[in-house]
Design an enzyme around this catalytic site. Structure first.
Site, PDB file in Angstrom:
ATOM      1  CG  ASP A 136      -1.879   1.545   1.241  1.00  0.00           C
ATOM      2  OD1 ASP A 136      -1.264   2.214   0.590  1.00  0.00           O
ATOM      3  OD2 ASP A 136      -3.487   1.168   1.068  1.00  0.00           O
ATOM      4  CG  HIS A 137       1.755   4.189  -3.607  1.00  0.00           C
ATOM      5  ND1 HIS A 137       0.138   3.630  -3.746  1.00  0.00           N
ATOM      6  CD2 HIS A 137       1.747   5.889  -3.511  1.00  0.00           C
ATOM      7  CE1 HIS A 137      -0.809   5.328  -3.926  1.00  0.00           C
ATOM      8  NE2 HIS A 137       0.432   6.050  -3.749  1.00  0.00           N
ATOM      9  CG  HIS A 174      -3.456   4.559  -0.980  1.00  0.00           C
ATOM     10  ND1 HIS A 174      -3.264   3.058  -0.782  1.00  0.00           N
ATOM     11  CD2 HIS A 174      -3.984   4.868  -2.203  1.00  0.00           C
ATOM     12  CE1 HIS A 174      -2.614   3.648  -2.036  1.00  0.00           C
ATOM     13  NE2 HIS A 174      -3.611   3.503  -3.202  1.00  0.00           N
TER      14      HIS A 174
HETATM   15  C1  BG6 Z   1      -3.598   4.450  -6.712  1.00  0.00           C
HETATM   16  C2  BG6 Z   1      -4.738   4.492  -7.201  1.00  0.00           C
HETATM   17  O1  BG6 Z   1      -3.155   3.166  -5.466  1.00  0.00           O
HETATM   18  O2  BG6 Z   1      -2.868   6.039  -5.743  1.00  0.00           O
HETATM   19  C3  BG6 Z   1      -4.371   5.621  -8.243  1.00  0.00           C
HETATM   20  O3  BG6 Z   1      -4.694   2.964  -8.382  1.00  0.00           O
HETATM   21  C4  BG6 Z   1      -4.131   6.605  -7.207  1.00  0.00           C
HETATM   22  O4  BG6 Z   1      -5.608   5.772  -8.633  1.00  0.00           O
HETATM   23  C5  BG6 Z   1      -2.961   6.712  -6.403  1.00  0.00           C
HETATM   24  O5  BG6 Z   1      -4.382   7.992  -8.529  1.00  0.00           O
HETATM   25  C6  BG6 Z   1      -3.031   8.299  -5.768  1.00  0.00           C
HETATM   26  O6  BG6 Z   1      -1.122   8.059  -5.249  1.00  0.00           O
HETATM   27  P1  BG6 Z   1      -0.755   8.877  -4.991  1.00  0.00           P
HETATM   28  O7  BG6 Z   1       0.692   8.924  -4.817  1.00  0.00           O
HETATM   29  O8  BG6 Z   1      -0.658   9.881  -6.270  1.00  0.00           O
HETATM   30  O9  BG6 Z   1      -2.009  10.255  -4.030  1.00  0.00           O
END
Ligand code: BG6
Length: 489
Positions: free
Chosen positions: A177-178, A240
């Site tokens: 989960d980045h 997230h």
């Molecule tokens: C991803 C989603 O997990 O997270 C995307 O699949 C989204 O749709 C992205 O744009 C958002 O990540 P960040 O790091 O740009 O806020």
């Protein structure tokens, strides 16, 4: 400190994630001396590329974000390519031969990381082949890194989990989960547990509500096909957003180990008030963007986007009120909203404290503003505390003041990208910032009830113009509790 010798196999090596995130992150680790001499990367994908083609591709991907890429030739010399059919044992046997050779050549001690950065429908198949065809038959560690989506609902997630658990133990599964790799998401825990002033107040006696907004400016771009099956609830909320809730709400872990931290998060997710059927209307709002405008530029509505059903019922926005039914949080709403094509790209957490017992400074024009603690996740990284102070001069009027800490202002600090940190953690074998199966299961369990309810009912879409903060109903969600969204800019 260095990471142990290892062979990293990237499935989906020609794809977008590898190019945008994984190669630059590996390069950063390499440059910082965190990747030992003993590493090799095998890029795996369908296309008939060669080692040379992959190396050029990796180089381009690094150079597009880092201009002064010292030692790039040395870095790319560690990369190998294997053209692969994920359903064919023959392919895995070839891959095993290559892996064994590289093991020898770089003294990798049989340590292997399998990174699945590709379409989720093959996750289970790949995991099974890795075992059957002998890629996990070495003495070292074997870790599986798996990108989202982890299933589409609880049933499919259970199915997928069974398949991968046949091969890898829970401890060797790194579900990405980045958001958990983001600097300020990691900071939530430190702000809470390293400061004497917050933790005693971090409960329903002092906090009136918590708001988390994660807004994006972009639409679905070229991902319409995927997004149609997902929508904001599965794409952002299930993972997230709920992860941030868990970090904000969990009890202090008894120590900082993956096991202790993740089990505290699990408790939060199991305390989420489960809402079903018609009740959902009181707690959740869905939205879909229609045509709009940004600085004179015309924006398409979601239904006009590529690979999207012109009659689509998919939500590109979701706002919800979560209740955590435990001693600490009973009665404190957590308001969450996230969506595409909103006014700005921003993720912020706002903790609103309860008002002082009586207001000595009240006058007809002004009400005392509540204390807020704002955690800026992105694009800026920092913390702001909103207080009231005396207005200067011969007056006892109050005025709002802000105490600000900007992470990006710390000299010489260049916050590493989430993926760099997560790759580093995985190489070291630290799963703290990856999601445990129990967290995934509880999250789907919560989300499924909402998505089922929504899928059975046609929505009145579109209901917010591209470039806005979402449908009005999302404001009403808070207004009926006597609150409103704090501005995020
Ligand atoms: C991803 C989603 O997990 O997270 C995307 O699949 C989204 O749709 C992205 O744009 C958002 O990540 P960040 O790091 O740009 O806020």
């Amino acid at each position: 400190s260095e990471t142990p010798a290892s062979l990293i196999m990237i499935f989906g090596a020609t794809g977008d994630l590898a190019k945008r995130k994984l190669y630059p992150s590996l390069y950063h680790l390499f440059r910082k001396g965190k990747l030992a001499e003993h590493f090799a990367v095998v890029g795996v994908a369908r296309r008939p590329w060669t080692n040379e083609v992959l190396r050029e591709h990796v180089k381009d991907s690094v150079l597009s974000s880092i201009h002064d890429a010292e030692d790039i030739e040395k870095f790319i010399s560690h990369f190998y390519y294997q053209s692969h059919d994920v359903t064919d044992s023959q392919s895995y046997i070839q891959l095993k031969d290559l892996a064994n050779q590289l093991d020898q050549k770089y003294s990798l001690e049989g340590n292997r990381i399998f990174y699945l950065a590709m379409a989720p429908e093959f996750f289970g198949t790949i995991a099974e082949h890795l075992k059957i065809d002998g890629l996990t038959d070495t003495d070292g560690f074997h870790r599986l890194v798996i990108e989202k989506p982890f299933g589409h609902d609880l049933d499919s997630a259970i199915q997928l989990n069974k398949q991968i658990r046949n091969v890898f133990s829970e401890n060797d599964i790194y579900r990405i989960d980045h958001y958990l790799g983001k600097e300020m998401v990691q900071n939530i825990e430190v702000i809470r547990f390293a400061n004497a002033i917050f933790e005693p107040q971090w409960n329903n006696r002092f906090i009136s509500n918590i708001q988390i907004t994660s807004s994006e400016m972009l639409g679905v771009e070229e991902r319409g096909g995927y997004y149609e099956t997902s929508g904001a609830l599965r794409d952002m909320f299930q993972n997230h957003m709920l992860q941030m809730v868990a970090l904000l709400a969990m009890e202090p872990p008894i120590r900082l180990t993956p096991k202790e931290i993740r089990s505290e998060k699990v408790k939060v997710l199991s305390a989420l008030r489960s809402i079903e059927n018609e009740e959902i209307k009181d707690y959740f709002v869905r939205g879909q963007y229609g045509p709009g405008e940004d600085n004179g530029q015309q924006l398409l509505g979601y239904r006009e986007e590529m690979n999207v059903n012109p009659d689509s019922n998919t939500a590109t926005f979701v706002a919800g009120k979560l209740m955590i039914d435990n001693f600490r949080w009973a009665g404190v709403p957590f308001y969450i909203r996230t969506g595409k094509r909103m006014t700005e790209k921003s993720t912020k957490i706002i903790i609103q404290f309860k008002d002082v017992p009586m207001n000595l400074y009240y006058n007809s024009e002004k009400k005392l503003a509540p204390n807020l603690l704002v955690i800026h996740i992105q694009p800026e990284e920092g913390i702001t505390l909103h207080l009231n102070a005396k207005q200067s001069g011969q007056t006892m009027e109050t005025t709002p003041v802000k105490l600000n800490f900007a992470n990006n202002d710390v000299a010489g600090l260049n916050t590493p990208e989430a993926y760099e940190k997560l790759l580093f953690d995985c190489l070291r074998g630290d799963a703290t910032n990856f999601t445990h199966w129990d967290e995934v299961a509880l999250s789907w369990n919560f989300v499924d009830k909402i998505s089922n309810f929504w899928e059975n009912k046609k929505a009145e879409f579109p209901n917010y113009p591209a470039g806005s903060m979402g449908p009005e109903a999302a404001d009403q969600l808070l207004e009926k509790d006597g609150f409103s969204w704090w501005p995020v800019s």
